[in-house]
Design a protein around this motif. Structure first.
Motif, PDB file in Angstrom:
ATOM      1  N   TYR A 156       0.813  -1.213   0.000  1.00 44.92           N
ATOM      2  CA  TYR A 156       0.000   0.000   0.000  1.00 44.92           C
ATOM      3  C   TYR A 156       0.848   1.265   0.000  1.00 44.92           C
ATOM      4  O   TYR A 156       1.999   1.288   0.440  1.00 44.92           O
ATOM      5  CB  TYR A 156      -0.921   0.026   1.220  1.00 44.92           C
ATOM      6  CG  TYR A 156      -2.230  -0.691   1.005  1.00 44.92           C
ATOM      7  CD1 TYR A 156      -2.257  -2.067   0.839  1.00 44.92           C
ATOM      8  CD2 TYR A 156      -3.427   0.010   0.966  1.00 44.92           C
ATOM      9  CE1 TYR A 156      -3.455  -2.730   0.635  1.00 44.92           C
ATOM     10  CE2 TYR A 156      -4.630  -0.644   0.777  1.00 44.92           C
ATOM     11  CZ  TYR A 156      -4.639  -2.011   0.614  1.00 44.92           C
ATOM     12  OH  TYR A 156      -5.827  -2.665   0.417  1.00 44.92           O
ATOM     13  N   VAL A 157       0.198   2.328  -0.480  1.00 38.44           N
ATOM     14  CA  VAL A 157       0.698   3.691  -0.328  1.00 38.44           C
ATOM     15  C   VAL A 157      -0.229   4.393   0.666  1.00 38.44           C
ATOM     16  O   VAL A 157      -1.454   4.320   0.535  1.00 38.44           O
ATOM     17  CB  VAL A 157       0.696   4.455  -1.662  1.00 38.44           C
ATOM     18  CG1 VAL A 157       1.065   5.914  -1.438  1.00 38.44           C
ATOM     19  CG2 VAL A 157       1.649   3.804  -2.642  1.00 38.44           C
ATOM     20  N   MET A 158       0.363   5.050   1.636  1.00 40.65           N
ATOM     21  CA  MET A 158      -0.403   5.798   2.634  1.00 40.65           C
ATOM     22  C   MET A 158      -0.170   7.285   2.395  1.00 40.65           C
ATOM     23  O   MET A 158       0.958   7.704   2.118  1.00 40.65           O
ATOM     24  CB  MET A 158       0.043   5.427   4.043  1.00 40.65           C
ATOM     25  CG  MET A 158       0.053   3.935   4.309  1.00 40.65           C
ATOM     26  SD  MET A 158      -1.562   3.165   4.207  1.00 40.65           S
ATOM     27  CE  MET A 158      -2.362   3.909   5.631  1.00 40.65           C
ATOM     28  N   ALA A 159      -1.225   8.058   2.515  1.00 43.29           N
ATOM     29  CA  ALA A 159      -1.109   9.487   2.201  1.00 43.29           C
ATOM     30  C   ALA A 159      -1.864  10.348   3.205  1.00 43.29           C
ATOM     31  O   ALA A 159      -2.759   9.874   3.904  1.00 43.29           O
ATOM     32  CB  ALA A 159      -1.646   9.753   0.799  1.00 43.29           C
ATOM     33  N   TRP A 160      -1.474  11.591   3.246  1.00 43.29           N
ATOM     34  CA  TRP A 160      -2.214  12.618   3.978  1.00 43.29           C
ATOM     35  C   TRP A 160      -2.713  13.651   2.964  1.00 43.29           C
ATOM     36  O   TRP A 160      -1.948  14.081   2.088  1.00 43.29           O
ATOM     37  CB  TRP A 160      -1.335  13.312   5.013  1.00 43.29           C
ATOM     38  CG  TRP A 160      -1.020  12.462   6.204  1.00 43.29           C
ATOM     39  CD1 TRP A 160       0.103  11.711   6.407  1.00 43.29           C
ATOM     40  CD2 TRP A 160      -1.826  12.294   7.372  1.00 43.29           C
ATOM     41  NE1 TRP A 160       0.039  11.072   7.614  1.00 43.29           N
ATOM     42  CE2 TRP A 160      -1.132  11.423   8.238  1.00 43.29           C
ATOM     43  CE3 TRP A 160      -3.063  12.791   7.781  1.00 43.29           C
ATOM     44  CZ2 TRP A 160      -1.641  11.035   9.486  1.00 43.29           C
ATOM     45  CZ3 TRP A 160      -3.561  12.414   9.012  1.00 43.29           C
ATOM     46  CH2 TRP A 160      -2.847  11.540   9.853  1.00 43.29           C
TER      47      TRP A 160
ATOM     48  N   THR B   8       5.334   5.047   0.744  1.00 41.64           N
ATOM     49  CA  THR B   8       5.101   3.653   0.431  1.00 41.64           C
ATOM     50  C   THR B   8       5.367   2.831   1.678  1.00 41.64           C
ATOM     51  O   THR B   8       6.378   3.032   2.355  1.00 41.64           O
ATOM     52  CB  THR B   8       6.012   3.171  -0.710  1.00 41.64           C
ATOM     53  OG1 THR B   8       7.384   3.362  -0.322  1.00 41.64           O
ATOM     54  CG2 THR B   8       5.741   3.949  -1.979  1.00 41.64           C
ATOM     55  N   TRP B   9       4.457   1.927   1.976  1.00 42.74           N
ATOM     56  CA  TRP B   9       4.581   1.195   3.239  1.00 42.74           C
ATOM     57  C   TRP B   9       5.823   0.313   3.256  1.00 42.74           C
ATOM     58  O   TRP B   9       6.505   0.211   4.263  1.00 42.74           O
ATOM     59  CB  TRP B   9       3.336   0.330   3.457  1.00 42.74           C
ATOM     60  CG  TRP B   9       3.249  -0.130   4.874  1.00 42.74           C
ATOM     61  CD1 TRP B   9       3.810  -1.247   5.419  1.00 42.74           C
ATOM     62  CD2 TRP B   9       2.570   0.546   5.936  1.00 42.74           C
ATOM     63  NE1 TRP B   9       3.525  -1.303   6.760  1.00 42.74           N
ATOM     64  CE2 TRP B   9       2.772  -0.221   7.101  1.00 42.74           C
ATOM     65  CE3 TRP B   9       1.821   1.718   6.012  1.00 42.74           C
ATOM     66  CZ2 TRP B   9       2.244   0.144   8.328  1.00 42.74           C
ATOM     67  CZ3 TRP B   9       1.294   2.074   7.232  1.00 42.74           C
ATOM     68  CH2 TRP B   9       1.504   1.301   8.369  1.00 42.74           C
TER      69      TRP B   9
ATOM     70  N   ARG C 195       6.261   6.000   8.847  1.00 45.65           N
ATOM     71  CA  ARG C 195       5.380   4.933   9.262  1.00 45.65           C
ATOM     72  C   ARG C 195       6.107   4.003  10.222  1.00 45.65           C
ATOM     73  O   ARG C 195       7.336   3.873  10.172  1.00 45.65           O
ATOM     74  CB  ARG C 195       4.815   4.139   8.062  1.00 45.65           C
ATOM     75  CG  ARG C 195       5.711   3.003   7.536  1.00 45.65           C
ATOM     76  CD  ARG C 195       6.672   3.489   6.527  1.00 45.65           C
ATOM     77  NE  ARG C 195       7.394   2.402   5.873  1.00 45.65           N
ATOM     78  CZ  ARG C 195       8.682   2.191   6.030  1.00 45.65           C
ATOM     79  NH1 ARG C 195       9.393   2.970   6.853  1.00 45.65           N
ATOM     80  NH2 ARG C 195       9.286   1.218   5.384  1.00 45.65           N
ATOM     81  N   ASP C 196       5.307   3.367  11.086  1.00 50.73           N
ATOM     82  CA  ASP C 196       5.805   2.396  12.047  1.00 50.73           C
ATOM     83  C   ASP C 196       5.085   1.081  11.748  1.00 50.73           C
ATOM     84  O   ASP C 196       3.907   0.932  12.060  1.00 50.73           O
ATOM     85  CB  ASP C 196       5.516   2.879  13.476  1.00 50.73           C
ATOM     86  CG  ASP C 196       6.102   1.952  14.523  1.00 50.73           C
ATOM     87  OD1 ASP C 196       6.215   0.735  14.273  1.00 50.73           O
ATOM     88  OD2 ASP C 196       6.424   2.448  15.617  1.00 50.73           O
TER      89      ASP C 196
ATOM     90  N   THR D  38       0.956   2.211  11.928  1.00 47.97           N
ATOM     91  CA  THR D  38       0.592   3.620  12.091  1.00 47.97           C
ATOM     92  C   THR D  38       1.452   4.487  11.188  1.00 47.97           C
ATOM     93  O   THR D  38       2.658   4.254  11.045  1.00 47.97           O
ATOM     94  CB  THR D  38       0.760   4.060  13.552  1.00 47.97           C
ATOM     95  OG1 THR D  38      -0.107   3.267  14.383  1.00 47.97           O
ATOM     96  CG2 THR D  38       0.400   5.527  13.731  1.00 47.97           C
ATOM     97  N   VAL D  39       0.803   5.471  10.596  1.00 46.87           N
ATOM     98  CA  VAL D  39       1.480   6.472   9.769  1.00 46.87           C
ATOM     99  C   VAL D  39       1.414   7.807  10.501  1.00 46.87           C
ATOM    100  O   VAL D  39       0.386   8.133  11.104  1.00 46.87           O
ATOM    101  CB  VAL D  39       0.814   6.584   8.382  1.00 46.87           C
ATOM    102  CG1 VAL D  39       1.474   7.675   7.552  1.00 46.87           C
ATOM    103  CG2 VAL D  39       0.888   5.256   7.655  1.00 46.87           C
TER     104      VAL D  39
END
Length: 125
Positions: free
Chosen positions: A32-36, A52-53, A72-73, A78-79
């Motif tokens: 996954y890609v995580m975004a704000w 990118t995770w 990210r952790d 958690t991001v």
């Protein structure tokens, strides 16, 4: 089903700092890609940063580059978004978003299928 829960918003004076958190669950996020993103009243939802995770590759909007840091952790799923040198124009509802990673990265909100409920950030002058 992906679930995202943001926290950490609040009221801060200009020049101050905040750290937002996004707790993710429901999937294995390695692909996954995580975004704000953020959305100010009467405005569109704008891209802020993504990561990118798996590899931790990051990208930032020009307006926050050098001031904000996304991380990210994996152990905590958690991001984070560390926001420093905040300005009144950073005032917005901040949203965490997720999507499966693609070859061509995207900063369009419409391309992200999973969203948190948002957290308010207010920066006073």
């Amino acid at each position: 089903q992906v679930q995202l829960v943001e926290s950490g918003g609040g009221l801060v004076q200009a020049g101050g700092s905040l750290r937002l958190s996004c707790a993710a669950s429901g999937r294995t996020f390695s692909s996954y890609v995580m975004a704000w993103f953020r959305q100010a009243p009467g405005k569109e939802r704008d891209f802020v940063a993504h990561i990118t995770w798996s590899g931790g590759s990051t990208y930032y909007a020009d307006s926050v580059k050098g001031r904000f840091t996304i991380s990210r952790d994996g152990a905590k799923n958690t991001v984070y978004l560390q926001m420093n040198s905040l300005k009144p124009e950073d005032t917005a509802v901040y949203y965490c978003a997720a999507r499966r990673r693609t070859i061509v990265p995207t900063m369009k909100s419409a391309d992200f299928g999973s969203w948190g409920q948002g957290t308010q950030v207010t920066v006073s002058s």
